[in-house]
Design a protein around this motif. Structure first.
Motif, PDB file in Angstrom:
ATOM      1  N   LYS A 159     -65.174  50.029 103.585  1.00  0.00           N
ATOM      2  CA  LYS A 159     -64.802  51.157 104.434  1.00  0.00           C
ATOM      3  C   LYS A 159     -63.481  51.797 104.013  1.00  0.00           C
ATOM      4  CE  LYS A 159     -64.265  52.160 109.383  1.00  0.00           C
ATOM      5  NZ  LYS A 159     -64.357  51.572 110.731  1.00  0.00           N
ATOM      6  N   HIS A 160     -62.574  50.981 103.470  1.00  0.00           N
ATOM      7  CA  HIS A 160     -61.249  51.468 103.098  1.00  0.00           C
ATOM      8  C   HIS A 160     -61.010  51.224 101.607  1.00  0.00           C
ATOM      9  CE1 HIS A 160     -60.662  51.608 107.406  1.00  0.00           C
ATOM     10  NE2 HIS A 160     -60.968  50.317 107.466  1.00  0.00           N
ATOM     11  N   SER A 161     -60.283  52.115 100.982  1.00  0.00           N
ATOM     12  CA  SER A 161     -59.976  51.956  99.557  1.00  0.00           C
ATOM     13  C   SER A 161     -58.896  50.896  99.371  1.00  0.00           C
ATOM     14  CB  SER A 161     -59.494  53.288  98.968  1.00  0.00           C
ATOM     15  OG  SER A 161     -58.196  53.587  99.447  1.00  0.00           O
ATOM     16  N   LEU A 162     -58.838  50.338  98.160  1.00  0.00           N
ATOM     17  CA  LEU A 162     -57.785  49.371  97.855  1.00  0.00           C
ATOM     18  C   LEU A 162     -56.411  50.008  98.017  1.00  0.00           C
ATOM     19  CD1 LEU A 162     -59.139  47.399  94.763  1.00  0.00           C
ATOM     20  CD2 LEU A 162     -58.924  46.614  97.116  1.00  0.00           C
ATOM     21  N   ASP A 163     -56.270  51.266  97.639  1.00  0.00           N
ATOM     22  CA  ASP A 163     -54.978  51.956  97.791  1.00  0.00           C
ATOM     23  C   ASP A 163     -54.554  51.993  99.252  1.00  0.00           C
ATOM     24  OD1 ASP A 163     -54.770  52.385  95.064  1.00  0.00           O
ATOM     25  OD2 ASP A 163     -55.545  54.438  95.156  1.00  0.00           O
ATOM     26  N   GLU A 164     -55.489  52.292 100.164  1.00  0.00           N
ATOM     27  CA  GLU A 164     -55.177  52.322 101.601  1.00  0.00           C
ATOM     28  C   GLU A 164     -54.727  50.938 102.085  1.00  0.00           C
ATOM     29  OE1 GLU A 164     -57.996  55.051 104.184  1.00  0.00           O
ATOM     30  OE2 GLU A 164     -59.175  53.908 102.705  1.00  0.00           O
ATOM     31  N   ILE A 165     -55.467  49.931 101.673  1.00  0.00           N
ATOM     32  CA  ILE A 165     -55.174  48.571 102.126  1.00  0.00           C
ATOM     33  C   ILE A 165     -53.819  48.110 101.603  1.00  0.00           C
ATOM     34  CG2 ILE A 165     -55.923  46.158 102.050  1.00  0.00           C
ATOM     35  CD1 ILE A 165     -58.840  47.307 101.819  1.00  0.00           C
ATOM     36  N   PHE A 166     -53.567  48.343 100.313  1.00  0.00           N
ATOM     37  CA  PHE A 166     -52.296  47.904  99.752  1.00  0.00           C
ATOM     38  C   PHE A 166     -51.115  48.692 100.303  1.00  0.00           C
ATOM     39  CE2 PHE A 166     -54.817  45.651  96.490  1.00  0.00           C
ATOM     40  CZ  PHE A 166     -54.249  44.403  96.672  1.00  0.00           C
ATOM     41  N   ALA A 167     -51.321  49.928 100.687  1.00  0.00           N
ATOM     42  CA  ALA A 167     -50.241  50.699 101.317  1.00  0.00           C
ATOM     43  C   ALA A 167     -49.829  50.024 102.629  1.00  0.00           C
ATOM     44  CB  ALA A 167     -50.682  52.141 101.557  1.00  0.00           C
ATOM     45  N   VAL A 168     -50.815  49.575 103.409  1.00  0.00           N
ATOM     46  CA  VAL A 168     -50.523  48.880 104.668  1.00  0.00           C
ATOM     47  C   VAL A 168     -49.821  47.542 104.389  1.00  0.00           C
ATOM     48  CG1 VAL A 168     -51.566  47.752 106.677  1.00  0.00           C
ATOM     49  CG2 VAL A 168     -52.368  50.002 105.949  1.00  0.00           C
ATOM     50  N   ILE A 169     -50.329  46.796 103.417  1.00  0.00           N
ATOM     51  CA  ILE A 169     -49.724  45.499 103.081  1.00  0.00           C
ATOM     52  C   ILE A 169     -48.276  45.688 102.624  1.00  0.00           C
ATOM     53  CG2 ILE A 169     -49.803  43.572 101.444  1.00  0.00           C
ATOM     54  CD1 ILE A 169     -52.891  43.809 101.527  1.00  0.00           C
ATOM     55  N   GLU A 170     -48.046  46.633 101.732  1.00  0.00           N
ATOM     56  CA  GLU A 170     -46.687  46.883 101.230  1.00  0.00           C
ATOM     57  C   GLU A 170     -45.758  47.313 102.355  1.00  0.00           C
ATOM     58  OE1 GLU A 170     -46.902  49.583  97.888  1.00  0.00           O
ATOM     59  OE2 GLU A 170     -48.321  48.263  96.860  1.00  0.00           O
TER      60      GLU A 170
END
Length: 180
Positions: A159-170
């Protein structure tokens, strides 16, 4: 401080499956040797890169949180093992404590530490030799980092791109480090 999650070596599905087999062997050996519940730590990191400068920092913070929580309850650690591989860092900690109470403690860490959602902290009961589920404590399944739906559903459907997920993690990691 620059936090990076793309400065590692990509791993294959076969490497991840082999790492999982090795993890089970290490867990079984620890159960046989110490006969105490095990706290098994890994990180919740999507994508092909499982070990990076960012994950190293997340892993060290998880270890600090677990040890601090155990110390606050005077829980004795009988053994600690750490594994640092390209498939991700892992810890196995044998603790002299009731398995179900230890699981509740680990759930509290995952639910209340600012970085807890990025950690997977399992507890294995030495009697059943199985991981204790969050649902035993009426805990819901993990929520997605982005939309709060069931994380497994979002992961399966991509559902979400890796870029979206890593932005939240960072952002979570940066906010946490600022608060320290």
């Amino acid at each position: 401080m620059i936090i990076k999650f793309d400065d590692g070596i990509p791993v294959t599905l076969e490497q991840m499956l082999f790492a999982k087999e090795q993890r089970v062997k290490h867990q079984q050996a620890a159960l046989e040797q110490f006969n105490h519940p095990l706290i098994c730590l890994s990180l919740v990191i999507p994508g092909p890169i499982k070990k990076s400068s960012g994950t190293n920092l997340l892993f060290q913070e998880a270890i600090k949180a677990i040890k601090s929580s155990l110390a606050s309850k005077s829980i004795v650690i009988s053994n600690e093992q750490y594994f640092y591989a390209n498939t991700g860092s892992e810890a196995i900690i044998s603790a002299k404590y009731q398995a179900d109470e230890l699981k509740q403690l680990c759930i509290d860490i995952e639910n209340h530490h600012p970085l807890g959602r990025l950690w997977d902290i399992d507890v294995i009961d030495p009697i059943t030799q199985h991981s204790i589920s969050r649902t035993v404590f009426d805990e819901q399944s993990r929520q997605c980092l982005i939309c709060q739906d069931n994380a497994k559903n979002c992961s399966r459907s991509k559902k979400h791109s890796l870029d979206e997920i890593f932005a939240v993690i960072e952002n979570r990691l940066k906010d946490y480090l600022k608060s320290q």
